[in-house]
Scaffold this active site. Structure first.
Site, PDB file in Angstrom:
ATOM      1  N   ASP A 153       0.846  -1.207   0.000  1.00 59.53           N
ATOM      2  CA  ASP A 153       0.000   0.000   0.000  1.00 59.53           C
ATOM      3  C   ASP A 153       0.880   1.255   0.000  1.00 59.53           C
ATOM      4  O   ASP A 153       0.576   2.243  -0.671  1.00 59.53           O
ATOM      5  CB  ASP A 153      -0.894   0.004   1.255  1.00 59.53           C
ATOM      6  CG  ASP A 153      -1.516  -1.351   1.494  1.00 59.53           C
ATOM      7  OD1 ASP A 153      -2.719  -1.518   1.296  1.00 59.53           O
ATOM      8  OD2 ASP A 153      -0.772  -2.274   1.878  1.00 59.53           O
ATOM      9  N   ARG A 156       2.148   1.772  -3.386  1.00 58.14           N
ATOM     10  CA  ARG A 156       1.085   2.332  -4.241  1.00 58.14           C
ATOM     11  C   ARG A 156       0.935   3.823  -3.961  1.00 58.14           C
ATOM     12  O   ARG A 156       0.792   4.636  -4.878  1.00 58.14           O
ATOM     13  CB  ARG A 156      -0.243   1.620  -3.962  1.00 58.14           C
ATOM     14  CG  ARG A 156      -0.306   0.215  -4.542  1.00 58.14           C
ATOM     15  CD  ARG A 156      -1.519  -0.564  -4.073  1.00 58.14           C
ATOM     16  NE  ARG A 156      -1.601  -1.869  -4.758  1.00 58.14           N
ATOM     17  CZ  ARG A 156      -2.250  -2.928  -4.297  1.00 58.14           C
ATOM     18  NH1 ARG A 156      -2.890  -2.864  -3.134  1.00 58.14           N
ATOM     19  NH2 ARG A 156      -2.277  -4.039  -4.972  1.00 58.14           N
ATOM     20  N   HIS A 180      -3.638  -3.882   6.594  1.00 61.00           N
ATOM     21  CA  HIS A 180      -3.569  -3.970   5.135  1.00 61.00           C
ATOM     22  C   HIS A 180      -5.003  -4.303   4.722  1.00 61.00           C
ATOM     23  O   HIS A 180      -5.398  -5.460   4.628  1.00 61.00           O
ATOM     24  CB  HIS A 180      -2.597  -5.082   4.706  1.00 61.00           C
ATOM     25  CG  HIS A 180      -2.701  -5.440   3.250  1.00 61.00           C
ATOM     26  ND1 HIS A 180      -2.520  -4.527   2.235  1.00 61.00           N
ATOM     27  CD2 HIS A 180      -2.993  -6.622   2.637  1.00 61.00           C
ATOM     28  CE1 HIS A 180      -2.703  -5.135   1.070  1.00 61.00           C
ATOM     29  NE2 HIS A 180      -2.996  -6.396   1.283  1.00 61.00           N
TER      30      HIS A 180
HETATM   31  P1  NAD Z   1      -3.432 -18.823  -5.285  1.00 62.11           P
HETATM   32  O1  NAD Z   1      -4.732 -19.519  -5.127  1.00 62.11           O
HETATM   33  O2  NAD Z   1      -2.935 -18.522  -6.638  1.00 62.11           O
HETATM   34  O3  NAD Z   1      -2.284 -19.663  -4.544  1.00 62.11           O
HETATM   35  C1  NAD Z   1      -2.449 -20.228  -3.289  1.00 62.11           C
HETATM   36  C2  NAD Z   1      -1.568 -21.469  -3.235  1.00 62.11           C
HETATM   37  O4  NAD Z   1      -1.639 -21.993  -1.900  1.00 62.11           O
HETATM   38  C3  NAD Z   1      -2.010 -22.584  -4.182  1.00 62.11           C
HETATM   39  O5  NAD Z   1      -0.917 -22.994  -4.999  1.00 62.11           O
HETATM   40  C4  NAD Z   1      -2.477 -23.694  -3.252  1.00 62.11           C
HETATM   41  O6  NAD Z   1      -2.254 -24.990  -3.762  1.00 62.11           O
HETATM   42  C5  NAD Z   1      -1.635 -23.406  -2.010  1.00 62.11           C
HETATM   43  N1  NAD Z   1      -2.196 -24.008  -0.803  1.00 62.11           N
HETATM   44  C6  NAD Z   1      -3.479 -24.003  -0.396  1.00 62.11           C
HETATM   45  N2  NAD Z   1      -3.613 -24.689   0.761  1.00 62.11           N
HETATM   46  C7  NAD Z   1      -2.362 -25.110   1.093  1.00 62.11           C
HETATM   47  C8  NAD Z   1      -1.838 -25.860   2.168  1.00 62.11           C
HETATM   48  N3  NAD Z   1      -2.635 -26.309   3.157  1.00 62.11           N
HETATM   49  N4  NAD Z   1      -0.515 -26.115   2.198  1.00 62.11           N
HETATM   50  C9  NAD Z   1       0.297 -25.672   1.202  1.00 62.11           C
HETATM   51  N5  NAD Z   1      -0.153 -24.953   0.154  1.00 62.11           N
HETATM   52  C10 NAD Z   1      -1.453 -24.680   0.100  1.00 62.11           C
HETATM   53  O7  NAD Z   1      -3.537 -17.487  -4.417  1.00 62.11           O
HETATM   54  P2  NAD Z   1      -2.624 -16.180  -4.538  1.00 62.11           P
HETATM   55  O8  NAD Z   1      -3.237 -15.250  -5.514  1.00 62.11           O
HETATM   56  O9  NAD Z   1      -1.224 -16.617  -4.722  1.00 62.11           O
HETATM   57  O10 NAD Z   1      -2.830 -15.533  -3.093  1.00 62.11           O
HETATM   58  C11 NAD Z   1      -2.231 -16.117  -1.955  1.00 62.11           C
HETATM   59  C12 NAD Z   1      -2.552 -15.262  -0.732  1.00 62.11           C
HETATM   60  O11 NAD Z   1      -1.865 -14.000  -0.831  1.00 62.11           O
HETATM   61  C13 NAD Z   1      -4.036 -14.911  -0.588  1.00 62.11           C
HETATM   62  O12 NAD Z   1      -4.422 -15.008   0.762  1.00 62.11           O
HETATM   63  C14 NAD Z   1      -4.101 -13.468  -1.064  1.00 62.11           C
HETATM   64  O13 NAD Z   1      -5.196 -12.775  -0.527  1.00 62.11           O
HETATM   65  C15 NAD Z   1      -2.782 -12.953  -0.538  1.00 62.11           C
HETATM   66  N6  NAD Z   1      -2.334 -11.694  -1.102  1.00 62.11           N
HETATM   67  C16 NAD Z   1      -1.705 -10.852  -0.248  1.00 62.11           C
HETATM   68  C17 NAD Z   1      -1.255  -9.614  -0.675  1.00 62.11           C
HETATM   69  C18 NAD Z   1      -0.596  -8.694   0.334  1.00 62.11           C
HETATM   70  O14 NAD Z   1      -0.375  -7.508   0.064  1.00 62.11           O
HETATM   71  N7  NAD Z   1      -0.243  -9.199   1.485  1.00 62.11           N
HETATM   72  C19 NAD Z   1      -1.426  -9.234  -2.024  1.00 62.11           C
HETATM   73  C20 NAD Z   1      -2.042 -10.142  -2.888  1.00 62.11           C
HETATM   74  C21 NAD Z   1      -2.509 -11.372  -2.423  1.00 62.11           C
END
Ligand code: NAD
Length: 319
Positions: A153, A156, A180
């Site tokens: 953020d 951004r 966040h």
């Molecule tokens: P995604 O669905 O593309 O990837 C998630 C991955 O986690 C998948 O590959 C899945 O197989 C794996 N997974 C699920 N359960 C699991 C487990 N028990 N053990 C191991 N692996 C497991 O999702 P994404 O777009 O990569 O987002 C991931 C997270 O990051 C989300 O919670 C999203 O909201 C967050 N995010 C955070 C920010 C930030 O600024 N902090 C920004 C964008 C996204």
């Protein structure tokens, strides 16, 4: 650093959009020497490792990249936790909490069993609360459990302010702090271009720069995630780069100031809550919190954001 002291090893847990954007950026920047990819979907982790390895011939540093399991965390210095579900269009980050908590429960225990004693870096949303979950489940010193917080953020905000004032974002010094998420805030009293307060610039140029424009910029920062998800279903490049920035700052013992999510222990009158605040980051994680001198209204807004994070935590886990 736990391994031979020379090899910088990162374990990425969750090889989805965010995990792999981090991994790809880490390869491009040469952020570590060794990277192990772990996912519940082993085939995906394998495929991702192969794909990245095929880029090694073009990368500027050598890196050992493998797909692995939790045993490989034993000598990792940093675990980047990106596993879990992400927001659907219109969904807020808090609503992911219950599902992602279950995901984390299946991860933290085997990581600890491996003997890992490095730094946890969490990106999974709602990131401030998920960081608190990891801190609680791991029993680690809170300085070694860090969330990406408002790093993205803040980036951004700096980008939008740079655009508004036609100044390099690197010379924009302004932060987004708190959750966040929807209750995050910008302490404008602390926002500078170079060392000149932004409010002073507004006072001197009332025809060019307006207070309402700044408010709109803050709203655009807050809504950016929703807008991107609406347009392309997920956000990942920005957070991938933010995570690399944090990892580099730890490995190089940079003592850089970044708005990661850390546990507040009396700072700003808040106790026990993880929230994004400017922190000095070094080899062992958060070296110290850089406490800003907030104005009364800003302090209220920040306390409100932390209060919300705390009440979601208590309602979900203590009731
Ligand atoms: P995604 O669905 O593309 O990837 C998630 C991955 O986690 C998948 O590959 C899945 O197989 C794996 N997974 C699920 N359960 C699991 C487990 N028990 N053990 C191991 N692996 C497991 O999702 P994404 O777009 O990569 O987002 C991931 C997270 O990051 C989300 O919670 C999203 O909201 C967050 N995010 C955070 C920010 C930030 O600024 N902090 C920004 C964008 C996204």
């Amino acid at each position: 650093m736990k391994n031979n002291g020379f090899t910088k090893k990162v374990a990425v847990i969750g090889t989805g959009f965010v995990g792999m954007s981090f991994a790809y950026a880490a390869l491009c920047f040469g952020a570590c020497d060794e990277m192990v990819l772990i996912d519940i979907n082993k085939e995906k982790a394998n495929g991702e490792a192969m794909d990245l390895n095929h880029g090694l011939a073009f990368a500027r540093t050598n890196m050992k990249i493998t797909a692995g399991d939790y045993r490989d965390c034993t000598d990792a210095d940093i675990i980047v936790l990106c596993a879990g579900v992400s927001q659907k269009p219109g969904e807020d980050r808090i609503s992911l909490l219950q599902r992602n908590r279950e995901v984390f429960q299946s991860i933290v225990a085997p990581v600890l069993y491996s003997g890992f004693d490095g730094v946890f870096l969490i990106a999974t949303n709602p990131v401030d609360i998920m960081t608190r979950v990891v801190w609680q489940e791991s029993g680690f010193d809170c300085k070694k459990v860090i969330g990406s917080g408002t790093t993205l953020d803040t980036a951004r905000l700096r980008y939008l302010l740079g655009d508004y004032f036609t100044v390099d974002p690197k010379n924009v010094h302004a932060y987004v702090i708190g959750e966040h998420g929807d209750s995050e805030m910008v302490p404008w009293s602390q926002a500078m271009i170079g060392t000149k307060p932004i409010r002073e610039i507004l006072r001197e140029n009332p025809e060019t720069y307006k207070c309402d424009d700044l408010k709109e910029i803050a709203v655009n920062v807050r809504r950016a995630g929703y807008k991107i998800i609406q347009a392309k279903s997920a956000t990942y490049y920005g957070i991938g780069l933010a995570l690399v920035r944090i990892v580099k700052s730890i490995f190089s013992d940079e003592n850089s100031v970044l708005t990661v999510s850390t546990m507040l222990r009396g700072e700003y009158g808040v106790n026990g809550v993880f929230a994004g605040v400017p922190c000095i980051l070094g080899r062992n994680g958060v070296r110290e919190i850089l406490t800003l001198k907030l104005e009364e209204e800003e302090q209220k807004q920040f306390a409100n954001s932390c209060g919300l994070l705390d009440s979601v935590w208590k309602d979900t886990f203590l009731s």
